[in-house]
Scaffold this active site. Structure first.
Site, short mmCIF file in Angstrom:
data_model
loop_
_atom_site.label_atom_id
_atom_site.label_comp_id
_atom_site.label_asym_id
_atom_site.label_seq_id
_atom_site.Cartn_x
_atom_site.Cartn_y
_atom_site.Cartn_z
N ASP A 179 53.49 38.82 77.02
CA ASP A 179 54.13 37.57 77.44
C ASP A 179 54.13 36.62 76.25
O ASP A 179 53.11 36.49 75.56
CB ASP A 179 53.40 36.95 78.63
CG ASP A 179 54.24 35.88 79.31
OD1 ASP A 179 54.73 36.14 80.42
OD2 ASP A 179 54.42 34.79 78.73
N ASP A 193 51.78 35.64 84.77
CA ASP A 193 50.96 35.10 85.87
C ASP A 193 49.96 36.12 86.39
O ASP A 193 49.05 35.78 87.15
CB ASP A 193 51.85 34.61 87.01
CG ASP A 193 52.87 35.66 87.45
OD1 ASP A 193 52.45 36.69 87.99
OD2 ASP A 193 54.07 35.44 87.23
N ASP A 234 59.61 41.60 83.77
CA ASP A 234 59.58 40.44 84.68
C ASP A 234 59.89 39.18 83.88
O ASP A 234 59.02 38.36 83.60
CB ASP A 234 58.20 40.33 85.34
CG ASP A 234 58.18 39.30 86.45
OD1 ASP A 234 59.26 38.96 86.97
OD2 ASP A 234 57.08 38.82 86.80
N HIS A 268 56.59 40.56 94.28
CA HIS A 268 55.86 41.47 93.40
C HIS A 268 55.64 42.86 93.99
O HIS A 268 55.67 43.86 93.25
CB HIS A 268 54.52 40.83 93.00
CG HIS A 268 54.69 39.63 92.13
ND1 HIS A 268 54.48 38.35 92.59
CD2 HIS A 268 55.07 39.51 90.83
CE1 HIS A 268 54.72 37.50 91.60
NE2 HIS A 268 55.08 38.17 90.54
N GLN A 289 57.80 26.06 76.28
CA GLN A 289 58.34 25.66 77.58
C GLN A 289 57.45 24.60 78.23
O GLN A 289 56.35 24.31 77.76
CB GLN A 289 58.43 26.89 78.49
CG GLN A 289 57.11 27.60 78.67
CD GLN A 289 57.26 29.05 79.04
OE1 GLN A 289 58.35 29.55 79.28
NE2 GLN A 289 56.15 29.78 79.09
N ASP A 337 56.88 38.11 71.52
CA ASP A 337 58.23 38.24 72.04
C ASP A 337 58.46 39.69 72.47
O ASP A 337 58.22 40.63 71.69
CB ASP A 337 59.24 37.84 70.97
CG ASP A 337 60.67 38.02 71.44
OD1 ASP A 337 61.16 37.15 72.18
OD2 ASP A 337 61.29 39.05 71.07
N ALA A 338 58.89 39.89 73.70
CA ALA A 338 59.02 41.24 74.25
C ALA A 338 60.01 42.09 73.44
O ALA A 338 59.78 43.29 73.22
CB ALA A 338 59.46 41.16 75.71
#
Length: 527
Positions: free
Chosen positions: A327, A307, A379, A283, A253, A361-362
């Site tokens: 993530d 993040d 998230d 959050h 990305q 990868d989740a």
């Protein structure tokens, strides 16, 4: 060396370079189309389909070329070198011009999308033109069956090497700034090699012109490469209202951070992810009610949230012994761990010894993982594409269900219940299909608008969860916004903004990915 660079081999080398640079240019354009227009599956499909169609047009047109085949082949190589080199700069330049100008639409694509597709068609046309020309030129060096197979072979092999180069070298190391220029130079050098090795069959009156053109083109590409970063930075800046202070193109990305006064905004592929101005409004409601629903949570799984802000909220609970954060992009988690802006924002949460960061990868992580958790927080970015929608699928929620201990809790960000109503309730309905009892939550976030989450309970009823959320004791949890009154307001909904039959909302599955469609047809114009 002389036999290796025979006239026939030189022609095939040119086709290898064409296949390599051409396919990489299409990958660059597909990535840019995803960045500027969204929906990666659609953009990659359209861009590559336009290219293949244009190759057919180029091949058809080649039959009308009867004279000076080699000279025209070299001119095609020159043109291809130029287009490949400048495809990224052209896209960014046009995007900078059309930013925030909604009247610049063509059927009803933004102008930058039209330019990207047009460039893809031109490159495809030139590649399609070259292959038959090279075959005809090579006819005097090899028999028909060897000629056709070897010419096609080199072009296809070049495409493979181009794909490997883009995936493992170009995108992660050179980025969209310099990758096109490297491939443009490859094409140009091969064209110059053709001039050198086949000069005896080039008409003398064209030799000087072609050599002069090669020198001029080399200078143009070199100058373009030198100023490419400035041009792309300018185009990037025009996409955002505030000053760009950080940007990185990763294998997954485009990451951009902007600044206005003392606050920062994080964008991924042009879409806002969070702002230091009000991120706690997102959050705190996502993490704290879910954590409060489980008695003394010890083991927590965060999917996404690179993040570090969700981890910051979870670490407020003294009972927590371990947090596993998964993530996909290491660039995001590295930013959260190393960059002073994000370290301050997340209170160095990802450096906490209780936190284990995994870049994976989740979806596939859950399939392989053998651990169990008390609370799982999802998230993920908004489901703008099929691959993102997969993360909010029935299959993924079922995996979450399996990984939760008895009385376990899951919570996911679910977009806007008012602006993307069908998408929001599709997520809730899909979670219910995975045997979760659900409670929808929402909050007004200044930089995002009205936003929502879905809390799922493995054993507790929806009414019990809602009651526990509203009566949760926050005295032991430091918060910036959330209080008892807020716990009530975030679990209360008024009338729907739009009328729709919720019974007709389908469940989102891997094989029936309806969620991206619901999201894409949302009422974002109301925001």
């Amino acid at each position: 060396m002389a036999s290796f660079l025979s006239k026939s081999n030189t022609l095939k080398l040119a086709l290898f370079a064409t296949g390599l640079s051409g396919i990489v240019a299409e990958y660059v354009l597909s990535t840019l189309a995803t960045y500027f227009l969204g929906n990666s599956v659609l953009q990659w499909t359209l861009t590559l389909s336009f290219m293949l169609f244009a190759m057919g047009l180029g091949s058809r047109y080649s039959k009308y070329i009867d004279k000076n085949l080699l000279e025209k082949f070299i001119w095609v190589e020159f043109t291809l070198s130029f287009l490949v080199s400048f495809c990224s700069i052209i896209a960014y330049g046009i995007s900078a011009y059309v930013s925030f100008k909604k009247h610049l639409l063509i059927f009803p694509l933004p102008l930058d999308g039209v330019v990207i597709y047009t460039t893809s068609i031109l490159i495809g046309f030139l590649i399609g033109l070259e292959i038959p020309l090279a075959t005809r030129l090579n006819d005097s060096f090899e028999s028909l069956k060897v000629n056709i197979s070897s010419v096609m072979e080199k072009d296809y092999f070049g495409s493979l090497f181009g794909g490997l180069f883009f995936a493992f070298v170009g995108l992660p190391f050179l980025g969209l700034t310099y990758t096109p220029f490297v491939l443009g130079f490859v094409n140009l050098f091969v064209a110059i090699l053709l001039l050198w090795r086949l000069d005896d069959i080039i008409h003398p009156k064209y030799v000087k012109t072609l050599k002069s053109a090669s020198i001029a083109l080399f200078a143009v590409i070199a100058i373009g490469m030198y100023y490419a970063k400035d041009v792309i930075n300018y185009g990037e800046q025009k996409l955002y209202k505030d000053q760009v202070v950080f940007q990185e193109q990763t294998a997954y990305q485009r990451i951009v951070v902007t600044q206005w006064k003392e606050d920062y905004w994080l964008y991924i592929n042009g879409h806002l992810q969070l702002s230091t101005f009000d991120e706690w409004l997102y959050h705190e409601p996502m993490a704290i009610p879910a954590m409060k629903l489980y008695n003394q949570p010890k083991n927590v799984l965060i999917l996404g949230g690179g993040d570090g802000c969700l981890a910051r909220e979870v670490l407020k609970f003294n009972s927590v012994e371990s947090i596993t954060l998964v993530d996909l992009d290491p660039a995001i988690t590295n930013l959260a761990i190393e960059h002073p802006i994000f370290r301050k924002l997340n209170n160095n949460s990802l450096s906490n010894p209780k936190v284990k960061v995994i870049n994976d990868d989740a979806f596939t992580f859950l399939e392989r993982d053998n651990n169990f958790y008390d609370v799982i927080l999802l998230d993920f970015p908004d489901p703008k594409s099929i691959e993102l929608g997969r993360l909010q699928s029935l299959e993924n929620y079922r995996q979450c269900y399996k990984h939760l201990r008895p009385h376990g809790i899951v919570v996911t960000q679910a977009g806007s219940p008012y602006y993307a109503t069908k998408a929001f309730y599709c997520i809730e309905k899909t979670m219910q299909a995975a045997d979760f009892n659900t409670v929808p939550l929402h909050n007004q976030i200044l930089t995002l608008g009205e936003w929502g989450w879905i809390v799922g309970g493995k054993d507790m009823s929806s009414d019990e969860m809602k009651s526990k959320i509203r009566h949760a004791n926050l005295d032991d949890i430091p918060t910036k916004w959330l209080n008892k009154e807020a716990l009530y307001s975030i679990s209360t909904f008024g009338k729907a903004l739009i009328d729709f039959d919720s019974t007709k909302v389908e469940i989102n599955t891997v094989h029936n990915p309806v969620l991206p469609t619901y999201y894409g047809k949302a009422n974002w114009d109301l925001f």
